[in-house]
Design a protein around this motif. Structure first.
Motif, PDB file in Angstrom:
ATOM      1  N   PRO A 233     -36.511   7.302 -30.911  1.00 32.92           N
ATOM      2  CA  PRO A 233     -35.957   8.454 -31.646  1.00 32.92           C
ATOM      3  C   PRO A 233     -36.947   9.001 -32.666  1.00 32.92           C
ATOM      4  CG  PRO A 233     -35.012   6.416 -32.469  1.00 32.92           C
ATOM      5  CD  PRO A 233     -35.830   6.044 -31.258  1.00 32.92           C
ATOM      6  N   ARG A 234     -36.746  10.258 -33.042  1.00 31.91           N
ATOM      7  CA  ARG A 234     -37.633  10.914 -33.998  1.00 31.91           C
ATOM      8  C   ARG A 234     -37.076  10.811 -35.408  1.00 31.91           C
ATOM      9  NH1 ARG A 234     -38.388  16.858 -32.433  1.00 31.91           N
ATOM     10  NH2 ARG A 234     -36.138  16.713 -32.362  1.00 31.91           N
ATOM     11  N   VAL A 235     -37.972  10.839 -36.378  1.00 33.04           N
ATOM     12  CA  VAL A 235     -37.584  10.854 -37.791  1.00 33.04           C
ATOM     13  C   VAL A 235     -38.532  11.811 -38.506  1.00 33.04           C
ATOM     14  CG1 VAL A 235     -37.367   9.526 -39.920  1.00 33.04           C
ATOM     15  CG2 VAL A 235     -36.756   8.469 -37.754  1.00 33.04           C
ATOM     16  N   HIS A 236     -37.992  12.754 -39.277  1.00 32.55           N
ATOM     17  CA  HIS A 236     -38.825  13.663 -40.061  1.00 32.55           C
ATOM     18  C   HIS A 236     -37.980  14.259 -41.169  1.00 32.55           C
ATOM     19  CE1 HIS A 236     -36.922  16.956 -37.722  1.00 32.55           C
ATOM     20  NE2 HIS A 236     -37.068  16.131 -36.695  1.00 32.55           N
ATOM     21  N   ASP A 237     -38.645  14.791 -42.184  1.00 30.12           N
ATOM     22  CA  ASP A 237     -37.918  15.389 -43.303  1.00 30.12           C
ATOM     23  C   ASP A 237     -37.196  16.643 -42.849  1.00 30.12           C
ATOM     24  OD1 ASP A 237     -38.731  13.491 -45.098  1.00 30.12           O
ATOM     25  OD2 ASP A 237     -40.515  14.603 -45.722  1.00 30.12           O
ATOM     26  N   GLY A 238     -36.056  16.912 -43.455  1.00 27.49           N
ATOM     27  CA  GLY A 238     -35.349  18.148 -43.178  1.00 27.49           C
ATOM     28  C   GLY A 238     -33.879  17.944 -42.890  1.00 27.49           C
ATOM     29  N   GLN A 239     -33.236  19.029 -42.590  1.00 28.16           N
ATOM     30  CA  GLN A 239     -31.814  19.072 -42.249  1.00 28.16           C
ATOM     31  C   GLN A 239     -31.683  19.970 -41.042  1.00 28.16           C
ATOM     32  OE1 GLN A 239     -29.602  17.318 -43.862  1.00 28.16           O
ATOM     33  NE2 GLN A 239     -27.634  18.071 -43.101  1.00 28.16           N
ATOM     34  N   GLU A 240     -30.929  19.553 -40.053  1.00 27.03           N
ATOM     35  CA  GLU A 240     -30.809  20.350 -38.833  1.00 27.03           C
ATOM     36  C   GLU A 240     -29.358  20.669 -38.530  1.00 27.03           C
ATOM     37  OE1 GLU A 240     -32.428  20.513 -34.210  1.00 27.03           O
ATOM     38  OE2 GLU A 240     -32.956  18.838 -35.514  1.00 27.03           O
ATOM     39  N   TRP A 241     -29.146  21.910 -38.088  1.00 25.05           N
ATOM     40  CA  TRP A 241     -27.843  22.361 -37.605  1.00 25.05           C
ATOM     41  C   TRP A 241     -28.071  22.904 -36.216  1.00 25.05           C
ATOM     42  CZ3 TRP A 241     -26.048  27.126 -35.918  1.00 25.05           C
ATOM     43  CH2 TRP A 241     -24.652  27.268 -35.808  1.00 25.05           C
ATOM     44  N   LEU A 242     -27.234  22.493 -35.279  1.00 21.09           N
ATOM     45  CA  LEU A 242     -27.404  22.969 -33.915  1.00 21.09           C
ATOM     46  C   LEU A 242     -26.079  23.454 -33.338  1.00 21.09           C
ATOM     47  CD1 LEU A 242     -26.262  20.577 -31.797  1.00 21.09           C
ATOM     48  CD2 LEU A 242     -28.326  19.429 -32.612  1.00 21.09           C
ATOM     49  N   TYR A 243     -26.199  24.356 -32.366  1.00 21.33           N
ATOM     50  CA  TYR A 243     -25.032  24.959 -31.729  1.00 21.33           C
ATOM     51  C   TYR A 243     -25.294  25.036 -30.232  1.00 21.33           C
ATOM     52  CZ  TYR A 243     -21.532  28.510 -30.514  1.00 21.33           C
ATOM     53  OH  TYR A 243     -20.485  29.193 -29.937  1.00 21.33           O
ATOM     54  N   VAL A 244     -24.380  24.500 -29.446  1.00 23.50           N
ATOM     55  CA  VAL A 244     -24.558  24.477 -27.999  1.00 23.50           C
ATOM     56  C   VAL A 244     -24.095  25.804 -27.404  1.00 23.50           C
ATOM     57  CG1 VAL A 244     -23.997  23.298 -25.848  1.00 23.50           C
ATOM     58  CG2 VAL A 244     -24.223  21.980 -27.972  1.00 23.50           C
ATOM     59  N   LEU A 245     -25.008  26.485 -26.712  1.00 25.16           N
ATOM     60  CA  LEU A 245     -24.700  27.759 -26.074  1.00 25.16           C
ATOM     61  C   LEU A 245     -24.126  27.561 -24.675  1.00 25.16           C
ATOM     62  CD1 LEU A 245     -27.954  29.664 -27.066  1.00 25.16           C
ATOM     63  CD2 LEU A 245     -25.685  30.060 -28.025  1.00 25.16           C
ATOM     64  N   SER A 246     -24.726  26.657 -23.922  1.00 23.72           N
ATOM     65  CA  SER A 246     -24.262  26.401 -22.560  1.00 23.72           C
ATOM     66  C   SER A 246     -24.675  24.997 -22.152  1.00 23.72           C
ATOM     67  CB  SER A 246     -24.851  27.431 -21.577  1.00 23.72           C
ATOM     68  OG  SER A 246     -26.262  27.306 -21.519  1.00 23.72           O
ATOM     69  N   GLY A 247     -23.996  24.461 -21.137  1.00 27.80           N
ATOM     70  CA  GLY A 247     -24.303  23.121 -20.674  1.00 27.80           C
ATOM     71  C   GLY A 247     -23.722  22.067 -21.603  1.00 27.80           C
ATOM     72  N   ARG A 248     -24.232  20.858 -21.478  1.00 30.54           N
ATOM     73  CA  ARG A 248     -23.767  19.739 -22.305  1.00 30.54           C
ATOM     74  C   ARG A 248     -24.967  19.064 -22.937  1.00 30.54           C
ATOM     75  NH1 ARG A 248     -21.265  15.851 -18.785  1.00 30.54           N
ATOM     76  NH2 ARG A 248     -20.095  15.011 -20.547  1.00 30.54           N
ATOM     77  N   LEU A 249     -24.841  18.745 -24.210  1.00 35.87           N
ATOM     78  CA  LEU A 249     -25.942  18.170 -24.985  1.00 35.87           C
ATOM     79  C   LEU A 249     -25.581  16.766 -25.447  1.00 35.87           C
ATOM     80  CD1 LEU A 249     -28.694  18.723 -26.527  1.00 35.87           C
ATOM     81  CD2 LEU A 249     -27.238  19.260 -28.504  1.00 35.87           C
ATOM     82  N   ARG A 250     -26.472  15.838 -25.171  1.00 31.86           N
ATOM     83  CA  ARG A 250     -26.294  14.471 -25.672  1.00 31.86           C
ATOM     84  C   ARG A 250     -27.092  14.318 -26.954  1.00 31.86           C
ATOM     85  NH1 ARG A 250     -28.243   8.778 -22.855  1.00 31.86           N
ATOM     86  NH2 ARG A 250     -27.268   7.375 -24.380  1.00 31.86           N
ATOM     87  N   LEU A 251     -26.424  13.868 -28.013  1.00 33.41           N
ATOM     88  CA  LEU A 251     -27.056  13.671 -29.314  1.00 33.41           C
ATOM     89  C   LEU A 251     -26.877  12.220 -29.736  1.00 33.41           C
ATOM     90  CD1 LEU A 251     -28.328  14.517 -32.024  1.00 33.41           C
ATOM     91  CD2 LEU A 251     -26.057  15.312 -32.743  1.00 33.41           C
ATOM     92  N   VAL A 252     -27.982  11.542 -29.901  1.00 39.64           N
ATOM     93  CA  VAL A 252     -27.967  10.164 -30.403  1.00 39.64           C
ATOM     94  C   VAL A 252     -28.549  10.199 -31.806  1.00 39.64           C
ATOM     95  CG1 VAL A 252     -28.821   7.815 -30.090  1.00 39.64           C
ATOM     96  CG2 VAL A 252     -28.229   9.201 -28.092  1.00 39.64           C
TER      97      VAL A 252
END
Length: 201
Positions: A119-138
């Motif tokens: 997995p990745r690690v970096h400074d910041g804050q992320e917001w995401l929105y799924v437009l289509s398909g299915r997204l796996r988030l670990v």
């Protein structure tokens, strides 16, 4: 100076003079420019030049930007697209913006992935929105799948990994704050967490 800006200088000077409650005679006395010249300038019958505009601006307590309208810059974002592995990233914000927005396209993944890469690690804050398909988030100890219309927000200092899932490609919007500013105001999580919300339809 663009022609349309030059044509607007006279009327803008008149507007500012009236806002300052000054007569042509008052402005003439303050600048040493005759009232007739000022009147012609305001009416657009006298071409403006620095010898006229600078003393008028000083008398009216103005900056030159107050007199000469700024031309609005082109608001369109120059979009760039790059590929990392099988994933496409399309920038939707200027590179200089403190908040970066991307459209991310993951390839179809019908078999799924059971072994999560590093997995990745970096400074910041992320917001995401799924437009289509299915997204796996670990993220941390959590492993969730998001569908179209769902959103998630997380601290990118927590180890995380994303991938498309299913027989069709997955598209999402990703908003990332490089300075670590939070996209939505909320309390800092005490432990690794992810919040998923479904957009009302």
């Amino acid at each position: 100076m663009p022609d349309d800006s030059v044509a607007l200088i006279g009327p803008r000077l008149k507007s500012w003079r009236e806002k300052r409650s000054m007569t042509l005679a008052d402005l003439s006395q303050a600048t040493g420019i005759s009232s007739s010249t000022l009147s012609r300038l305001e009416a657009g019958k006298r071409a403006p030049n620095l010898e006229l505009v600078v003393p008028i601006a000083r008398a009216l307590r103005l900056e030159l930007d107050d007199i000469v309208p700024r031309k609005a810059p082109d608001p369109r974002v120059a979009r760039t697209k790059k590929r990392m592995g099988d994933t496409w990233y399309e920038s939707l914000s200027p590179e200089s913006s403190p908040v970066q927005t991307y459209k991310v396209t993951f390839p179809a993944n019908p078999a799924g992935i059971t072994a999560v890469p590093e997995p990745r690690v970096h400074d910041g804050q992320e917001w995401l929105y799924v437009l289509s398909g299915r997204l796996r988030l670990v993220i941390g100890e959590q492993d969730v799948v998001l569908g179209p219309g769902e959103a998630a927000e997380f601290d990118t200092r927590i180890p995380h990994w994303l991938s498309g899932v299913g027989t069709q490609q997955t598209e999402m919007l990703s908003i990332f704050s490089k300075e670590g500013k939070r996209i939505h105001l909320r309390a800092r999580p005490a432990a690794p967490s992810v919040r998923s919300t479904e957009t009302p339809r």
